[in-house]
Design an enzyme around this catalytic site. Structure first.
Site, PDB file in Angstrom:
ATOM      1  N   ALA B 242       0.824  -1.212   0.000  1.00  0.00           N
ATOM      2  CA  ALA B 242       0.000   0.000   0.000  1.00  0.00           C
ATOM      3  C   ALA B 242       0.858   1.262   0.000  1.00  0.00           C
ATOM      4  O   ALA B 242       0.509   2.250  -0.661  1.00  0.00           O
ATOM      5  CB  ALA B 242      -0.943  -0.007   1.202  1.00  0.00           C
ATOM      6  N   SER B 264      -3.125  -3.958   9.097  1.00  0.00           N
ATOM      7  CA  SER B 264      -3.097  -4.028  10.559  1.00  0.00           C
ATOM      8  C   SER B 264      -2.016  -3.091  11.122  1.00  0.00           C
ATOM      9  O   SER B 264      -1.129  -3.501  11.872  1.00  0.00           O
ATOM     10  CB  SER B 264      -2.873  -5.465  11.034  1.00  0.00           C
ATOM     11  OG  SER B 264      -4.112  -6.140  11.134  1.00  0.00           O
ATOM     12  N   ALA B 265      -2.150  -1.817  10.769  1.00  0.00           N
ATOM     13  CA  ALA B 265      -1.165  -0.817  11.185  1.00  0.00           C
ATOM     14  C   ALA B 265      -1.074  -0.695  12.704  1.00  0.00           C
ATOM     15  O   ALA B 265      -0.048  -0.244  13.227  1.00  0.00           O
ATOM     16  CB  ALA B 265      -1.537   0.535  10.576  1.00  0.00           C
ATOM     17  N   HIS B 266      -2.132  -1.101  13.409  1.00  0.00           N
ATOM     18  CA  HIS B 266      -2.118  -0.988  14.869  1.00  0.00           C
ATOM     19  C   HIS B 266      -1.020  -1.847  15.482  1.00  0.00           C
ATOM     20  O   HIS B 266      -0.645  -1.642  16.624  1.00  0.00           O
ATOM     21  CB  HIS B 266      -3.476  -1.444  15.437  1.00  0.00           C
ATOM     22  CG  HIS B 266      -3.689  -2.921  15.325  1.00  0.00           C
ATOM     23  ND1 HIS B 266      -4.168  -3.518  14.180  1.00  0.00           N
ATOM     24  CD2 HIS B 266      -3.440  -3.932  16.193  1.00  0.00           C
ATOM     25  CE1 HIS B 266      -4.224  -4.831  14.353  1.00  0.00           C
ATOM     26  NE2 HIS B 266      -3.788  -5.110  15.568  1.00  0.00           N
ATOM     27  N   TYR B 272       2.008  -5.048   9.490  1.00  0.00           N
ATOM     28  CA  TYR B 272       2.221  -4.168   8.336  1.00  0.00           C
ATOM     29  C   TYR B 272       3.540  -4.521   7.682  1.00  0.00           C
ATOM     30  O   TYR B 272       4.600  -4.476   8.307  1.00  0.00           O
ATOM     31  CB  TYR B 272       2.246  -2.714   8.810  1.00  0.00           C
ATOM     32  CG  TYR B 272       2.203  -1.717   7.683  1.00  0.00           C
ATOM     33  CD1 TYR B 272       0.997  -1.176   7.250  1.00  0.00           C
ATOM     34  CD2 TYR B 272       3.384  -1.328   7.031  1.00  0.00           C
ATOM     35  CE1 TYR B 272       0.960  -0.267   6.200  1.00  0.00           C
ATOM     36  CE2 TYR B 272       3.352  -0.421   5.977  1.00  0.00           C
ATOM     37  CZ  TYR B 272       2.136   0.109   5.572  1.00  0.00           C
ATOM     38  OH  TYR B 272       2.097   1.001   4.539  1.00  0.00           O
ATOM     39  N   TYR B 321      -9.594   4.467   8.939  1.00  0.00           N
ATOM     40  CA  TYR B 321     -10.646   3.500   9.220  1.00  0.00           C
ATOM     41  C   TYR B 321     -10.361   2.670  10.467  1.00  0.00           C
ATOM     42  O   TYR B 321     -10.667   1.482  10.543  1.00  0.00           O
ATOM     43  CB  TYR B 321     -10.946   2.629   7.998  1.00  0.00           C
ATOM     44  CG  TYR B 321     -12.330   2.057   8.095  1.00  0.00           C
ATOM     45  CD1 TYR B 321     -13.421   2.926   8.256  1.00  0.00           C
ATOM     46  CD2 TYR B 321     -12.563   0.704   8.117  1.00  0.00           C
ATOM     47  CE1 TYR B 321     -14.690   2.432   8.439  1.00  0.00           C
ATOM     48  CE2 TYR B 321     -13.840   0.201   8.296  1.00  0.00           C
ATOM     49  CZ  TYR B 321     -14.899   1.073   8.457  1.00  0.00           C
ATOM     50  OH  TYR B 321     -16.159   0.582   8.656  1.00  0.00           O
ATOM     51  N   CYS B 409     -26.684  -6.351  12.137  1.00  0.00           N
ATOM     52  CA  CYS B 409     -27.675  -5.307  11.870  1.00  0.00           C
ATOM     53  C   CYS B 409     -27.398  -4.157  12.822  1.00  0.00           C
ATOM     54  O   CYS B 409     -27.520  -4.340  14.024  1.00  0.00           O
ATOM     55  CB  CYS B 409     -29.056  -5.841  12.253  1.00  0.00           C
ATOM     56  SG  CYS B 409     -30.180  -6.054  10.931  1.00  0.00           S
TER      57      CYS B 409
HETATM   58  N1  LIG Z   1     -13.002   0.198  11.402  1.00  0.00           N
HETATM   59  C1  LIG Z   1     -13.380  -0.904  11.970  1.00  0.00           C
HETATM   60  O1  LIG Z   1     -14.536  -1.134  12.230  1.00  0.00           O
HETATM   61  C2  LIG Z   1     -12.375  -1.917  12.303  1.00  0.00           C
HETATM   62  C3  LIG Z   1     -12.839  -3.098  12.853  1.00  0.00           C
HETATM   63  C4  LIG Z   1     -11.935  -4.064  13.149  1.00  0.00           C
HETATM   64  C5  LIG Z   1     -10.617  -3.881  12.889  1.00  0.00           C
HETATM   65  N2  LIG Z   1     -10.160  -2.700  12.399  1.00  0.00           N
HETATM   66  C6  LIG Z   1      -8.738  -2.493  12.177  1.00  0.00           C
HETATM   67  O2  LIG Z   1      -8.463  -2.701  10.796  1.00  0.00           O
HETATM   68  C7  LIG Z   1      -7.191  -3.309  10.655  1.00  0.00           C
HETATM   69  C8  LIG Z   1      -7.272  -4.556   9.828  1.00  0.00           C
HETATM   70  O3  LIG Z   1      -7.972  -5.603  10.518  1.00  0.00           O
HETATM   71  P1  LIG Z   1      -7.971  -7.059   9.912  1.00  0.00           P
HETATM   72  O4  LIG Z   1      -8.786  -7.914  10.807  1.00  0.00           O
HETATM   73  O5  LIG Z   1      -8.348  -6.994   8.461  1.00  0.00           O
HETATM   74  O6  LIG Z   1      -6.437  -7.439  10.075  1.00  0.00           O
HETATM   75  P2  LIG Z   1      -5.604  -8.591   9.371  1.00  0.00           P
HETATM   76  O7  LIG Z   1      -4.315  -8.624  10.105  1.00  0.00           O
HETATM   77  O8  LIG Z   1      -6.437  -9.819   9.266  1.00  0.00           O
HETATM   78  O9  LIG Z   1      -5.378  -8.030   7.909  1.00  0.00           O
HETATM   79  C9  LIG Z   1      -4.432  -7.020   7.592  1.00  0.00           C
HETATM   80  C10 LIG Z   1      -4.069  -7.212   6.124  1.00  0.00           C
HETATM   81  O10 LIG Z   1      -3.186  -6.161   5.715  1.00  0.00           O
HETATM   82  C11 LIG Z   1      -2.214  -6.732   4.841  1.00  0.00           C
HETATM   83  N3  LIG Z   1      -1.046  -5.849   4.809  1.00  0.00           N
HETATM   84  C12 LIG Z   1      -0.067  -5.713   5.746  1.00  0.00           C
HETATM   85  N4  LIG Z   1       0.826  -4.795   5.375  1.00  0.00           N
HETATM   86  C13 LIG Z   1       0.434  -4.333   4.172  1.00  0.00           C
HETATM   87  C14 LIG Z   1       0.964  -3.365   3.281  1.00  0.00           C
HETATM   88  N5  LIG Z   1       2.082  -2.702   3.559  1.00  0.00           N
HETATM   89  N6  LIG Z   1       0.307  -3.143   2.126  1.00  0.00           N
HETATM   90  C15 LIG Z   1      -0.835  -3.821   1.831  1.00  0.00           C
HETATM   91  N7  LIG Z   1      -1.373  -4.755   2.624  1.00  0.00           N
HETATM   92  C16 LIG Z   1      -0.741  -5.012   3.795  1.00  0.00           C
HETATM   93  C17 LIG Z   1      -1.965  -8.082   5.440  1.00  0.00           C
HETATM   94  O11 LIG Z   1      -1.372  -8.976   4.494  1.00  0.00           O
HETATM   95  C18 LIG Z   1      -3.342  -8.510   5.880  1.00  0.00           C
HETATM   96  O12 LIG Z   1      -4.024  -9.257   4.912  1.00  0.00           O
HETATM   97  C19 LIG Z   1      -6.695  -3.556  12.055  1.00  0.00           C
HETATM   98  O13 LIG Z   1      -5.822  -2.530  12.455  1.00  0.00           O
HETATM   99  C20 LIG Z   1      -7.943  -3.546  12.877  1.00  0.00           C
HETATM  100  O14 LIG Z   1      -7.688  -3.207  14.214  1.00  0.00           O
HETATM  101  C21 LIG Z   1     -11.028  -1.731  12.081  1.00  0.00           C
END
Ligand SMILES: NC(=O)c1ccc[n+]([C@@H]2O[C@H](COP(=O)([O-])OP(=O)(O)OC[C@H]3O[C@@H](n4cnc5c(N)ncnc54)[C@H](O)[C@@H]3O)[C@@H](O)[C@H]2O)c1
Ligand SMILES: NC(=O)c1ccc[n+]([C@@H]2O[C@H](COP(=O)([O-])OP(=O)(O)OC[C@H]3O[C@@H](n4cnc5c(N)ncnc54)[C@H](O)[C@@H]3O)[C@@H](O)[C@H]2O)c1
Lengths: 554, 554
Positions: B242, B264-266, B272, B321, B409
């Site tokens: 990305a 999963s930047a967190h 990440y 997000y 829902c």
């Molecule tokens: N907004 C919301 O409602 C909400 C809800 C739950 C989680 N989140 C957050 O969203 C994030 C993602 O959650 P998830 O369950 O999908 O996590 P996940 O770890 O299952 O997926 C993260 C994805 O990002 C990819 N990735 C990692 N580095 C990358 C890069 N440099 N470029 C492109 N892709 C890359 C990984 O391969 C992986 O598939 C987390 O930080 C989570 O806390 C947001």
């Protein structure tokens, strides 16, 4: 926001007439008020109970509203209190707590005094300390036994159990610290307590917790010397700054046998007077420039900690008594601040392994006779613990009640439940003239994560894991405690601890007996569980003895 | 500690035969297993459910023991789970939760990934994310509606409610992120989703959440261009980093209509992939030098965030997000990282003010027909919400079930209780073939403090006050939810959030109905209370409408 009201004089009702709808809510009402009784609280007109700025309610509006709600609350409803403010009343059920409290909790990245103080000033928060915001503070006596037990342990560890002719140097005679001189002389030590606020010294003299007030350091040392000759321990208060006096003693090579401190070092803005400042000056500077106050306080703490380290090197048994002064000194460059131990790993952990901790109760009748009857019941039910009997005798003789008569007794898993059920039975039978409440400090076996204090140097390195106190609070809620609290920052200040409290009412009913049996077993059992999980043999044994169901240990 | 076991294939039992002693514990058993179903979890053989390293149990020993305990647990006992490990079973009562869970909680001063990872490696902790460790994850569908609602709000805010011909740029197709392409096309947007792990792209293609896989950026842009012409939105997955692709688009001056990210930047150590690294390389470096990985990841995130800011300046509606990518970039010097908003204050808060959030349920029978019946019941009971009906129709048509059939829902205070009681009645009458569970995400109205996400920019500045989710957990425990959880670090990572979860079982009994009525009212009501306390008019109105008893507002 109205936080200071000089017109307020709070005192809990006594006797068996109630204004709330049941004893459950009446108990919460009386204990809230008792926390703010002028005999009990440090600054009741500011709602400050003890421990720096530990409050019972956020402001007077909140206090009034809590009283109003408790008076109308039904026994299938629950009041939520958020940092001392009553925020909601919800339908629950008879076996649920009547009050649920969360005080001073901040998301970790923002969990520091700066952010807290900002929110506090805006009226959005309150510092709950441990038992201030959870309505089970019972005055300095609450801490006397813990401090006494610690001093007895120190005497055992360093002086073959004999404190005769030995003396303790400490700082601070506040809400908790004021218990030190009495606990010391009870344990056979003399004590020199350095305190910047003369009114605190006079307050302890008046309650007979402190024996003498010295006019100078030389005068104080003479009083100690005299005590050594007569063999009768004495406690001496000295007006002065601990950072100054501790350093002077080191310079003069006068080495105490034991060194500790109980200034409110955990709160550098409000709890520790910098060297060379007057109290008035500090009050003024706090309004003008908080950062400067914090910096100056931490620098003085560094001076004091360096003196403590120096005295330790020259042979004094030096111990941090749970106010986080090592951390504060460490933060301004005293790299070896943690060279002296905290009191928990040094002296208290074996007790925690057995679920032993600061169990306490208060009689809602207000009648001292009720306490004496429970004292006798404790002796009857725990007949073979001479140390405990000795404590009860001394307490009866030497501890003046503050507010509602109360007692503290460090007892463990098994004993707590037994006592609770017996007390409830005494209420039922009319032997006691009104219900009583049973609670404890948050500083207890299973209720706190505090890596610079209660969970310092855990065997498995799990000091900072705070799942445990959260589970403790959830389980006490599920077991039916009358009120349950979850706090952050007690004892050691913002960022450094998470802990939970519980109180349960013995109103003499069969329903209460069932809740008491669950809560007073489960609560200390979580402490045994936590220490067994960390690998302490003593806790694992205790768990086996009490047949705890710990799935991964079986 | 055994965390990886390729031999494990977990799948919850279906049907009305139970192995636990009651449906309460059977429900916990099935939902735990369902979280680890290969159709549901990202890496089930490592116990990883979603969101980086969000786990359902600490290790396989713990998992096996939880299953064993749930199978023997009585309906007046409660199991405690500490970071995915079953640590104790205690006597409680019928109206108490059967399981109490605390995951990943650390005392604030130590609440960072470094300390967590150390403890995690020693087997002392587990990352619970939100619904992973609290056993109510239901696959990517769980997030579809939330994401859909957000995209619909974005269309309303920026494009007069019409997404036609517009497209969204994002990163990450993991457990949660994988819902983005489906939610986008449902809302009328096309989408380009950049993902470094080809297996994730293929997984989303297979489940029909994603329409196409591009062979290059140019190919992807052509697919988007084509969609614009035909008027039929398309979602395109592109293998790439990305940070690279976002920057290239900025350089080429190709400006998306909407920009966001769900890598999963967190979790900079595990979540990440740094620019220029292969997945294998990263896996290796994680074992060798964690610090270097974290630094490289944060630097790449900084590149990505700078590109996001650049695209924002050229007109893209850019939004965080909820993965804390702004904070990570900020920490390595991107001072204006917070110039684009989080999605909650921008689009979700008005819903939270009314207690509206990600309500969800799963049918323990395993029978999709049971879900369709509940879908119909929702329409019947909430007849005049066209948006909701539309969602249910699209969901039925386009969302494949993963694991036990489930539905999500977004509904609010009042509606949740009504639906819960109706579902329980459908179980009682036999209309549904087995009990169902009702739960929600921790990302909800009253259950989370997360200043970079759910509680960003609160009206009164109380973003970091975490008393609220703690009260929520205590109240759900007091109200009789079937299991209750308290987590730290979900969504945005260690140090940045505290939150609580709850699940309640509808087993068709009258006792359950009483608990459902309490829990499904009280739980969203704490959200309305929290927002009313912060001063949101919409919440104050909602509280009045539902006659909430909020003492300081009356
Ligand atoms: N907004 C919301 O409602 C909400 C809800 C739950 C989680 N989140 C957050 O969203 C994030 C993602 O959650 P998830 O369950 O999908 O996590 P996940 O770890 O299952 O997926 C993260 C994805 O990002 C990819 N990735 C990692 N580095 C990358 C890069 N440099 N470029 C492109 N892709 C890359 C990984 O391969 C992986 O598939 C987390 O930080 C989570 O806390 C947001
Ligand atoms: N070990 C335990 O069991 C335990 C229990 C409770 C509290 N504590 C900790 O002990 C500390 C004291 O608690 P407290 O309730 O007595 O607090 P307090 O605020 O009531 O009293 C602190 C006292 O220290 C005095 N003081 C401040 N700066 C001083 C200085 N430079 N020199 C001398 N005296 C000074 C103040 O005037 C005040 O009287 C706190 O940090 C508290 O968290 C320990």
């Amino acid at each position: 926001m109205n936080r200071h009201d000089p017109s307020r004089v709070i005192r809990a009702a006594r006797g068996s007439q109630i204004t709330a709808k049941s004893w459950q809510t009446e108990a919460a009402l009386r204990m809230l008020m008792n926390n703010l009784d002028a005999e009990v609280a440090e600054h009741p007109q500011d709602l400050v109970v003890y421990g720096g700025i530990g409050r019972a309610a956020r402001n007077w509006q909140s206090y009034d509203k809590i009283v109003e709600v408790l008076t109308r609350l039904n026994d299938d409803e629950t009041l939520l209190v958020q940092s001392g403010k009553p925020v909601g009343v919800f339908q629950t059920h008879a076996n649920a707590p009547r009050v649920l409290i969360a005080n001073s909790n901040l998301v970790p990245h923002w969990a520091n005094w700066e952010h807290f103080n900002e929110l506090d000033k805006q009226g959005l928060m309150m510092y709950g300390q441990m038992t201030a915001g959870s309505w089970i503070y019972i005055g300095s006596q609450g801490i006397v036994q813990g401090t006494y037990e610690t001093f007895v342990s120190i005497a055992k560890a360093h002086f073959n159990g004999d404190a005769k002719g030995k003396w303790v140097l400490t700082g601070g005679l506040g809400g908790m610290g004021g218990a030190q001189p009495l606990a010391a002389t009870m344990a056979g030590f003399s004590m020199l307590a350095v305190e910047v606020d003369e009114s605190r010294i006079d307050f302890r003299l008046k309650s007979a917790y402190l024996d003498k007030k010295a006019t100078s350091l030389a005068d104080a040392l003479q009083l100690l010397e005299h005590a050594k000759h007569t063999g009768k321990p004495v406690s001496v208060g000295l007006l002065g700054n601990a950072a100054d006096i501790f350093s002077q003693l080191l310079e003069q090579n006068v080495i105490p046998d034991v060194v500790t401190d109980q200034t409110s070092a955990h709160d550098p803005l409000n709890g520790y007077l910098p060297q060379g400042w007057s109290m008035e000056q500090a009050a003024q500077r706090r309004l003008e420039d908080e950062k400067a106050v914090v910096t100056a306080a931490k620098q003085s703490m560094a001076v004091q900690v360096k003196a403590m380290l120096g005295l330790q090197q020259r042979g004094a048994a030096t111990v941090d008594y749970g106010n986080n002064i090592r951390q504060m000194a460490f933060e301004v460059g005293v790299e070896n601040a943690f060279d002296f131990p905290g009191f928990v790993p040094a002296y208290i952990r074996p007790l925690f392994c057995q679920g032993i901790g600061p169990f306490r109760w208060a009689v809602l009748s207000g009648d001292p006779e009720d306490i004496y009857k429970t004292d006798a019941k404790v002796k009857e039910l725990i007949p073979d613990n001479a140390h405990l009997h000795n404590w009860l005798d001394m307490a009866k003789e030497r501890i003046q009640f503050q507010g509602l008569p109360a007692r503290i007794c460090w007892v463990g898993l098994g004993e707590r439940q037994k006592l609770g059920l017996a007390f409830n039975e005494m209420v039922r039978s009319g032997e006691l003239s009104a219900p009583i409440v049973i609670g404890r400090d948050h500083l207890d076996s299973g209720s706190v994560a505090s890596p610079n204090r209660e969970t310092e140097s855990m065997l498995d390195g799990s000091d900072a894991v705070s799942d445990w106190p959260l589970l403790n609070a959830l389980l006490n809620t599920a077991s039916g405690a009358t009120w349950v609290s979850l706090h952050h920052g007690g004892g050691v200040g913002m960022g450094f601890s998470q802990h939970s409290g519980m109180v349960i009412v013995c109103d003499g009913t069969e329903d209460a007996a069932q809740r008491i049996a669950r809560v007073l077993h489960n609560d200390p059992a979580t402490g045994v569980m936590r220490h067994a999980d960390a690998g302490y043999e003593l806790a694992i044994e205790c768990a086996r003895k009490h047949k705890l169901d710990l799935p991964m240990l079986a």
